[in-house]
Write an enzyme that holds these catalytic residues in place. Structure first.
Site, PDB file in Angstrom:
ATOM      1  N   CYS A 109      -2.796  -2.201  -1.928  1.00 40.85           N
ATOM      2  CA  CYS A 109      -3.667  -2.048  -0.765  1.00 40.85           C
ATOM      3  C   CYS A 109      -2.820  -2.135   0.501  1.00 40.85           C
ATOM      4  CB  CYS A 109      -4.740  -3.130  -0.752  1.00 40.85           C
ATOM      5  SG  CYS A 109      -5.758  -3.136  -2.244  1.00 40.85           S
ATOM      6  N   CYS A 142      -4.704   2.122  -2.006  1.00 34.16           N
ATOM      7  CA  CYS A 142      -5.863   2.028  -1.136  1.00 34.16           C
ATOM      8  C   CYS A 142      -5.368   1.764   0.279  1.00 34.16           C
ATOM      9  CB  CYS A 142      -6.774   0.896  -1.588  1.00 34.16           C
ATOM     10  SG  CYS A 142      -8.222   0.628  -0.547  1.00 34.16           S
ATOM     11  N   CYS A 202     -14.231   1.394  -0.850  1.00 34.69           N
ATOM     12  CA  CYS A 202     -14.088  -0.036  -1.126  1.00 34.69           C
ATOM     13  C   CYS A 202     -14.667  -0.761   0.083  1.00 34.69           C
ATOM     14  CB  CYS A 202     -12.606  -0.372  -1.317  1.00 34.69           C
ATOM     15  SG  CYS A 202     -12.246  -2.117  -1.526  1.00 34.69           S
ATOM     16  N   ARG A 272     -14.497  -7.649  -6.655  1.00 36.97           N
ATOM     17  CA  ARG A 272     -13.142  -8.186  -6.534  1.00 36.97           C
ATOM     18  C   ARG A 272     -13.153  -9.540  -5.824  1.00 36.97           C
ATOM     19  NH1 ARG A 272      -9.897  -4.318  -3.268  1.00 36.97           N
ATOM     20  NH2 ARG A 272     -10.393  -3.025  -5.066  1.00 36.97           N
TER      21      ARG A 272
END
Length: 388
Positions: A109, A142, A202, A272
């Site tokens: 990320c 991401c 997300c 998550r």
């Protein structure tokens, strides 16, 4: 308990609970906690088995953000003594990402502080994505860069990004209490831009800032409607030097009830466990693995997490397994519908009008554990080895 039986049945059918049922989960007592975890665990195992996806954060640009989000140590006016540095070069970011991949991370990320990227920033991040993809075949990337302008999501997708993170953080009704420099609608629009560009969305929340149970249910129901593939759940880290430094409203039991409620509302989504788990769940982190199917490995953006090896040991000791890069994260019906998050077909880091309802548990909030808030001093932006 009839409530839990009903919620399990709905979760296995991907049916939305009622608001009253979601609120009832948050209102359960500590005596019923293990039953709540076991029930939500049935839904988690139905859609994700015993797999745990590992994600790794790389903070591309730390601190000095012009936005005034009250919960953030990088905010405008923050006096938190965090690391501050400008953009990492693509090779530096790729090297930082490699540590997480070596530790077992399936997703990297890439996060940068700020209102949103300039076109030059998008170019810079695109170069970083390409460098990571060239070095690590099969690893997801991401991006989390703030509010997007027209066309930027598509450019990130073309560069190889798999997903885009932009959290709602809290309910629409209370958003203005925590941030004044942008709106809740701005956040929703950015998530929708990412989805329209073919990126896996997300989007999650932050709990623990004094919000009411109704606020928590509001934001989770909004997330269900927005339909991201991943929902990161952060628990506020009350950094000294931020407006919410004194907000210590969570117990491990309340954190578990929040996670269970989210699993019932979002049964087939990658839930998550993100920032703040070590601070607020503490020794009860392994129980959370029965509710979530994804965690961050190692450190966070501006705070330190527990040792990467401790994360891996915890997963193994609790009877779970790390999800491999060759495994699709999402259930088939979501992946086939165009979702990403592991399919390769397509957290990252909150307030209310009432204090958290401690009465759902013992009625007592333990003393603030400021000793557990450790500012990150290693990894990206330093000369020290990262924690992964």
């Amino acid at each position: 308990m009839d409530l839990l039986n009903t919620l399990v049945d709905k979760g296995l059918r991907r049916e939305l609970p009622t608001r009253e049922e979601a609120l009832a989960v948050l209102a359960t007592s500590d005596d019923d906690l293990l039953e709540v975890v076991a029930a939500a665990g049935k839904v988690r195992r139905q859609w994700f088995g015993r797999r745990v996806k590992l994600n790794y954060l790389v903070n591309l640009k730390s601190g000095l953000c012009p936005e005034d989000c009250s919960y953030c140590s990088q905010r405008l006016g923050s006096k938190a003594e965090i690391l501050k540095y400008t953009w990492l070069k693509p090779d530096e970011a790729s090297k930082a990402a490699a540590a997480g991949v070596a530790g077992g991370a399936k997703r990297v990320c890439l996060v940068a502080s700020g209102r949103g990227p300039t076109d030059r920033d998008v170019d810079r991040v695109s170069e970083t994505i390409e460098a990571i993809k060239e070095r690590h075949e099969g690893v997801e990337v991401c991006a989390c860069l703030g509010l997007l302008s027209d066309g930027q999501a598509g450019r990130l997708r073309s560069a190889g990004a798999d997903a885009y993170n932009h959290n709602l953080n809290t309910s629409e009704g209370t958003y203005g209490d925590i941030t004044t420099t942008h709106t809740y609608a701005d956040r929703v629009e950015t998530v929708q831009q990412a989805q329209a560009a073919g990126l896996s969305a997300c989007s999650g929340l932050i709990a623990g800032m004094g919000e009411s149970d109704a606020d928590l249910v509001d934001v989770v129901f909004s997330l269900r409607e927005l339909d991201p593939d991943s929902v990161p759940v952060n628990f506020l880290i009350p950094f000294e030097g931020t407006p919410l430094a004194k907000e210590w409203n969570l117990t491990p039991q309340r954190c578990l009830r929040i996670l269970a409620m989210i699993r019932f509302v979002c049964p087939d989504v990658e839930v998550r466990l993100a920032g703040g788990r070590e601070v607020h769940l503490r020794s009860m982190q392994p129980l959370a693995l029965h509710l979530v199917n994804s965690i961050f490995l190692g450190d966070y953006l501006t705070s330190e997490g527990q040792a990467g090896q401790a994360d891996l040991d915890m997963i193994a000791d609790a009877g779970f397994e790390v999800e491999g890069t060759g495994t699709t994260t999402l259930p088939a019906h979501r992946a086939q519908a165009g979702g990403g998050c592991g399919s390769h077909d397509g957290g990252c880091a909150p307030c209310g009008d009432a204090p958290a309802e401690a009465a759902a548990g013992t009625g007592e909030i333990p003393a603030a554990r400021t000793d557990l808030v450790a500012v990150r001093r290693r990894g990206a932006g330093t000369d020290l080895a990262p924690n992964a």
